[in-house]
Write a protein that holds these residues in place. Structure first.
Motif, PDB file in Angstrom:
ATOM      1  N   GLU B  11     -48.898  24.671   2.547  1.00  0.00           N
ATOM      2  CA  GLU B  11     -47.515  25.007   2.921  1.00  0.00           C
ATOM      3  C   GLU B  11     -47.523  25.918   4.151  1.00  0.00           C
ATOM      4  OE1 GLU B  11     -45.709  26.426  -0.725  1.00  0.00           O
ATOM      5  OE2 GLU B  11     -45.625  24.526  -1.679  1.00  0.00           O
ATOM      6  N   ASP B  12     -48.377  26.848   4.094  1.00  0.00           N
ATOM      7  CA  ASP B  12     -48.579  27.687   5.174  1.00  0.00           C
ATOM      8  C   ASP B  12     -48.785  26.932   6.460  1.00  0.00           C
ATOM      9  OD1 ASP B  12     -48.855  30.554   6.425  1.00  0.00           O
ATOM     10  OD2 ASP B  12     -50.964  29.611   7.016  1.00  0.00           O
ATOM     11  N   ASN B  13     -49.825  25.936   6.584  1.00  0.00           N
ATOM     12  CA  ASN B  13     -50.184  25.134   7.439  1.00  0.00           C
ATOM     13  C   ASN B  13     -48.948  24.105   8.145  1.00  0.00           C
ATOM     14  OD1 ASN B  13     -52.438  24.241   9.141  1.00  0.00           O
ATOM     15  ND2 ASN B  13     -51.633  22.390   8.472  1.00  0.00           N
ATOM     16  N   ILE B  14     -48.251  23.892   7.164  1.00  0.00           N
ATOM     17  CA  ILE B  14     -46.915  23.008   7.595  1.00  0.00           C
ATOM     18  C   ILE B  14     -45.996  23.840   8.080  1.00  0.00           C
ATOM     19  CG2 ILE B  14     -45.328  21.556   6.486  1.00  0.00           C
ATOM     20  CD1 ILE B  14     -47.149  20.740   4.464  1.00  0.00           C
ATOM     21  N   SER B  15     -45.813  24.917   7.588  1.00  0.00           N
ATOM     22  CA  SER B  15     -44.452  25.555   8.229  1.00  0.00           C
ATOM     23  C   SER B  15     -44.837  26.235   9.605  1.00  0.00           C
ATOM     24  CB  SER B  15     -44.072  26.742   7.341  1.00  0.00           C
ATOM     25  OG  SER B  15     -45.124  27.930   7.574  1.00  0.00           O
ATOM     26  N   ARG B  16     -46.174  26.666   9.811  1.00  0.00           N
ATOM     27  CA  ARG B  16     -46.728  26.936  11.282  1.00  0.00           C
ATOM     28  C   ARG B  16     -46.794  25.858  12.005  1.00  0.00           C
ATOM     29  NH1 ARG B  16     -49.548  32.143  11.375  1.00  0.00           N
ATOM     30  NH2 ARG B  16     -49.877  32.755   9.117  1.00  0.00           N
ATOM     31  N   ALA B  17     -46.928  24.570  11.446  1.00  0.00           N
ATOM     32  CA  ALA B  17     -47.073  23.440  12.380  1.00  0.00           C
ATOM     33  C   ALA B  17     -45.752  22.906  13.010  1.00  0.00           C
ATOM     34  CB  ALA B  17     -47.602  22.005  11.436  1.00  0.00           C
ATOM     35  N   GLU B  18     -44.687  23.244  12.093  1.00  0.00           N
ATOM     36  CA  GLU B  18     -43.415  22.847  12.302  1.00  0.00           C
ATOM     37  C   GLU B  18     -42.768  23.709  13.241  1.00  0.00           C
ATOM     38  OE1 GLU B  18     -41.636  22.814   8.493  1.00  0.00           O
ATOM     39  OE2 GLU B  18     -42.193  20.702   7.981  1.00  0.00           O
ATOM     40  N   ASN B  94     -56.680  23.839  12.105  1.00  0.00           N
ATOM     41  CA  ASN B  94     -55.505  24.098  11.444  1.00  0.00           C
ATOM     42  C   ASN B  94     -54.473  24.800  12.497  1.00  0.00           C
ATOM     43  OD1 ASN B  94     -56.021  26.768  11.431  1.00  0.00           O
ATOM     44  ND2 ASN B  94     -56.829  26.788   9.401  1.00  0.00           N
ATOM     45  N   SER B  95     -53.090  24.825  11.899  1.00  0.00           N
ATOM     46  CA  SER B  95     -52.163  25.420  12.987  1.00  0.00           C
ATOM     47  C   SER B  95     -52.212  26.736  13.368  1.00  0.00           C
ATOM     48  CB  SER B  95     -50.647  25.502  12.049  1.00  0.00           C
ATOM     49  OG  SER B  95     -50.607  24.061  11.616  1.00  0.00           O
ATOM     50  N   MET B  96     -52.839  27.833  12.420  1.00  0.00           N
ATOM     51  CA  MET B  96     -53.044  28.957  12.817  1.00  0.00           C
ATOM     52  C   MET B  96     -54.121  29.214  13.932  1.00  0.00           C
ATOM     53  SD  MET B  96     -54.332  32.207  10.298  1.00  0.00           S
ATOM     54  CE  MET B  96     -53.280  31.898   8.818  1.00  0.00           C
ATOM     55  N   SER B  97     -55.210  28.442  13.793  1.00  0.00           N
ATOM     56  CA  SER B  97     -56.268  28.726  14.837  1.00  0.00           C
ATOM     57  C   SER B  97     -55.486  27.888  16.157  1.00  0.00           C
ATOM     58  CB  SER B  97     -57.311  27.559  14.807  1.00  0.00           C
ATOM     59  OG  SER B  97     -57.072  26.225  14.490  1.00  0.00           O
ATOM     60  N   ILE B  98     -54.523  26.935  15.892  1.00  0.00           N
ATOM     61  CA  ILE B  98     -53.980  26.552  17.296  1.00  0.00           C
ATOM     62  C   ILE B  98     -52.923  27.597  18.004  1.00  0.00           C
ATOM     63  CG2 ILE B  98     -52.294  24.698  18.407  1.00  0.00           C
ATOM     64  CD1 ILE B  98     -54.792  23.701  17.590  1.00  0.00           C
ATOM     65  N   GLU B  99     -52.171  28.344  17.193  1.00  0.00           N
ATOM     66  CA  GLU B  99     -51.430  29.285  17.725  1.00  0.00           C
ATOM     67  C   GLU B  99     -52.185  30.286  18.252  1.00  0.00           C
ATOM     68  OE1 GLU B  99     -49.712  31.309  14.021  1.00  0.00           O
ATOM     69  OE2 GLU B  99     -48.476  29.783  13.485  1.00  0.00           O
ATOM     70  N   LYS B 100     -53.331  30.785  17.767  1.00  0.00           N
ATOM     71  CA  LYS B 100     -54.153  31.739  18.532  1.00  0.00           C
ATOM     72  C   LYS B 100     -54.763  31.248  19.873  1.00  0.00           C
ATOM     73  CE  LYS B 100     -55.837  34.352  14.320  1.00  0.00           C
ATOM     74  NZ  LYS B 100     -56.854  34.076  13.383  1.00  0.00           N
ATOM     75  N   ALA B 101     -54.776  30.093  19.938  1.00  0.00           N
ATOM     76  CA  ALA B 101     -55.204  29.482  21.119  1.00  0.00           C
ATOM     77  C   ALA B 101     -54.344  29.341  22.184  1.00  0.00           C
ATOM     78  CB  ALA B 101     -55.973  28.143  20.932  1.00  0.00           C
ATOM     79  N   PHE B 127     -54.278  17.705   8.169  1.00  0.00           N
ATOM     80  CA  PHE B 127     -54.011  18.963   8.688  1.00  0.00           C
ATOM     81  C   PHE B 127     -53.064  18.782   9.908  1.00  0.00           C
ATOM     82  CE2 PHE B 127     -56.819  20.499   5.691  1.00  0.00           C
ATOM     83  CZ  PHE B 127     -56.488  21.601   5.321  1.00  0.00           C
ATOM     84  N   ASP B 128     -51.669  18.842   9.752  1.00  0.00           N
ATOM     85  CA  ASP B 128     -50.726  18.730  10.944  1.00  0.00           C
ATOM     86  C   ASP B 128     -50.925  20.214  11.726  1.00  0.00           C
ATOM     87  OD1 ASP B 128     -48.414  18.570  12.316  1.00  0.00           O
ATOM     88  OD2 ASP B 128     -46.978  18.576  10.992  1.00  0.00           O
ATOM     89  N   ILE B 129     -51.019  19.917  12.963  1.00  0.00           N
ATOM     90  CA  ILE B 129     -51.079  21.102  13.728  1.00  0.00           C
ATOM     91  C   ILE B 129     -50.143  21.060  14.968  1.00  0.00           C
ATOM     92  CG2 ILE B 129     -53.608  21.495  13.599  1.00  0.00           C
ATOM     93  CD1 ILE B 129     -54.353  19.749  15.908  1.00  0.00           C
ATOM     94  N   GLY B 130     -48.952  20.353  14.695  1.00  0.00           N
ATOM     95  CA  GLY B 130     -47.970  20.445  15.395  1.00  0.00           C
ATOM     96  C   GLY B 130     -47.830  19.567  16.579  1.00  0.00           C
ATOM     97  N   GLU B 131     -48.666  18.619  16.653  1.00  0.00           N
ATOM     98  CA  GLU B 131     -49.141  17.899  17.739  1.00  0.00           C
ATOM     99  C   GLU B 131     -47.806  16.889  18.100  1.00  0.00           C
ATOM    100  OE1 GLU B 131     -51.399  17.410  14.802  1.00  0.00           O
ATOM    101  OE2 GLU B 131     -49.900  16.053  13.958  1.00  0.00           O
ATOM    102  N   SER B 132     -47.761  16.136  19.120  1.00  0.00           N
ATOM    103  CA  SER B 132     -46.474  15.231  19.244  1.00  0.00           C
ATOM    104  C   SER B 132     -47.084  13.862  18.783  1.00  0.00           C
ATOM    105  CB  SER B 132     -46.491  14.942  20.844  1.00  0.00           C
ATOM    106  OG  SER B 132     -46.233  16.107  21.526  1.00  0.00           O
ATOM    107  N   ALA B 133     -48.348  13.745  18.717  1.00  0.00           N
ATOM    108  CA  ALA B 133     -48.855  12.350  18.218  1.00  0.00           C
ATOM    109  C   ALA B 133     -50.420  12.450  17.711  1.00  0.00           C
ATOM    110  CB  ALA B 133     -48.813  11.121  19.117  1.00  0.00           C
ATOM    111  N   LYS B 134     -50.505  12.156  16.810  1.00  0.00           N
ATOM    112  CA  LYS B 134     -52.416  11.839  16.339  1.00  0.00           C
ATOM    113  C   LYS B 134     -52.689  10.605  17.117  1.00  0.00           C
ATOM    114  CE  LYS B 134     -52.673  14.246  12.083  1.00  0.00           C
ATOM    115  NZ  LYS B 134     -51.047  14.379  11.728  1.00  0.00           N
TER     116      LYS B 134
END
Lengths: 219, 219
Positions: B11-18, B94-101, B127-134
């Motif tokens: 859930e944390d990953n999904i909300s960050r991805a959104e 995961n989304s958290m690592s993308i946020e940091k990057a 793991f959704d990372i907020g991408e436009s497309a996979k």
């Protein structure tokens, strides 16, 4: 809290794996845990190996697959006991799933049990399943950088099969770099170059398996 | 209890991805999450794509790698912003690592951000990372059965690149089976056949990327 739960899972897996290892030793079963990326040739290796060794040894197979039984179907041509573990999305096998699968085998009648793990170069290396040895497989088409990029498997494996050597002329694979990185990670690792298409190196592989089975019998 | 913790992580990953997805839309950045087995050709595709599109668009790269920065080193020849995320054994980004990057990029200056996920056909799809497309990539040397055996990625992906088509003459790859299984999993999926060696299909791929960037600009 999350870390504690992960530890509990890991600890449970390790203690079950230790029990499995004891059982396999007692029953003198050689258990080989095959690990590679998807499509490196694990099932092709099993096809060749079972065809060549089934008159010498009694062989069983556990097939780890996320959702299908396609690999197992390829081995149905052989009259050997076989169980598919569908992981339902999970990326590796664990000891508990192996324990359950063993209910379908009579270990007193088996000399050699192959466990084909889920196609994945990362997660299966982290989970001991009581195997006698981990066999890593890499195909030349994946590139010479795989040991450096995914070191854990190559630290853990006793033997590496460098597969699809017949395709080396068509890909950019530098064998010296592959060997250099691999030996830097694990000096003792045994490397066998194989091709399931041309059968290059398969006799050496069968010889390695025979020796491991003999070692068990002598003990 | 274990399941609850897993849910919390998800859930944390999904909300960050959104949140990431909103940010990327606002900044009009096309974010492509490249997923494949180890050694299917993700970095080779990036080498070709960056060389061909860098004069048209401002490009950034996030490289997901377990332990090395080897892929990033291959892209250092291009003068583009790049961050390596070492997952320290973890099998996916995961989304958290993308946020940091993202702290290392100025998104106002970027049109196109490639995220090369860890080489793994299983876990990155979850793991959704907020991408436009996979973007899923499969190489012909891995076999025609990959969509059926690892369906989640092919359900999730918008486009599949069937790579290493130059090696089809040397391997046992049945294109009709590959297409049949893929379409059964995802009828809308776009398939582009590519070879980073012969450059077959790359113009079609660049065209696809250009169209996606134009679609963002128009909105």
């Amino acid at each position: 809290m999350e870390i504690q739960v992960m530890k509990a899972i890991m600890e449970d897996n390790i203690s079950r794996a230790e029990n499995l290892r004891k059982l396999f030793k007692e029953k003198k079963v050689l258990v080989l845990n095959l690990i590679s990326s998807p499509g490196s040739g694990k099932t092709s290796l099993l096809e060749k190996t079972i065809r060549n060794l089934k008159n010498e040894y009694s062989i069983g197979v556990i097939e780890g697959d996320i959702t299908t039984s396609r690999d197992a179907e390829r081995l149905q041509q052989f009259d050997i006991p076989q169980v598919v573990i569908n992981t339902d999305g999970a990326c590796h096998l664990n000891s508990m799933s192996i324990e359950k699968a063993l209910n379908e085998f009579d270990l007193d009648l088996i000399d050699l049990l192959f466990i084909e793990n889920v196609g994945n170069l990362v997660c299966p290396s982290e989970f001991d399943i009581g195997e006698s040895a981990k066999i890593a497989m890499v195909s030349t088409t994946e590139g010479d950088d795989k040991p450096a990029k995914y070191p854990l498997l190559f630290q853990e494996a006793e033997t590496v099969l460098l597969n699809k050597t017949d395709l080396i002329p068509y890909v950019n694979f530098k064998k010296d770099l592959f060997y250099r990185d691999l030996k830097a990670i694990n000096t003792d690792i045994k490397i066998i170059e194989t091709s399931c298409t041309t059968e290059e190196g398969l006799e050496e592989w069968y010889g390695w398996v025979r020796k491991k089975i003999n070692d068990l019998e002598v003990r």
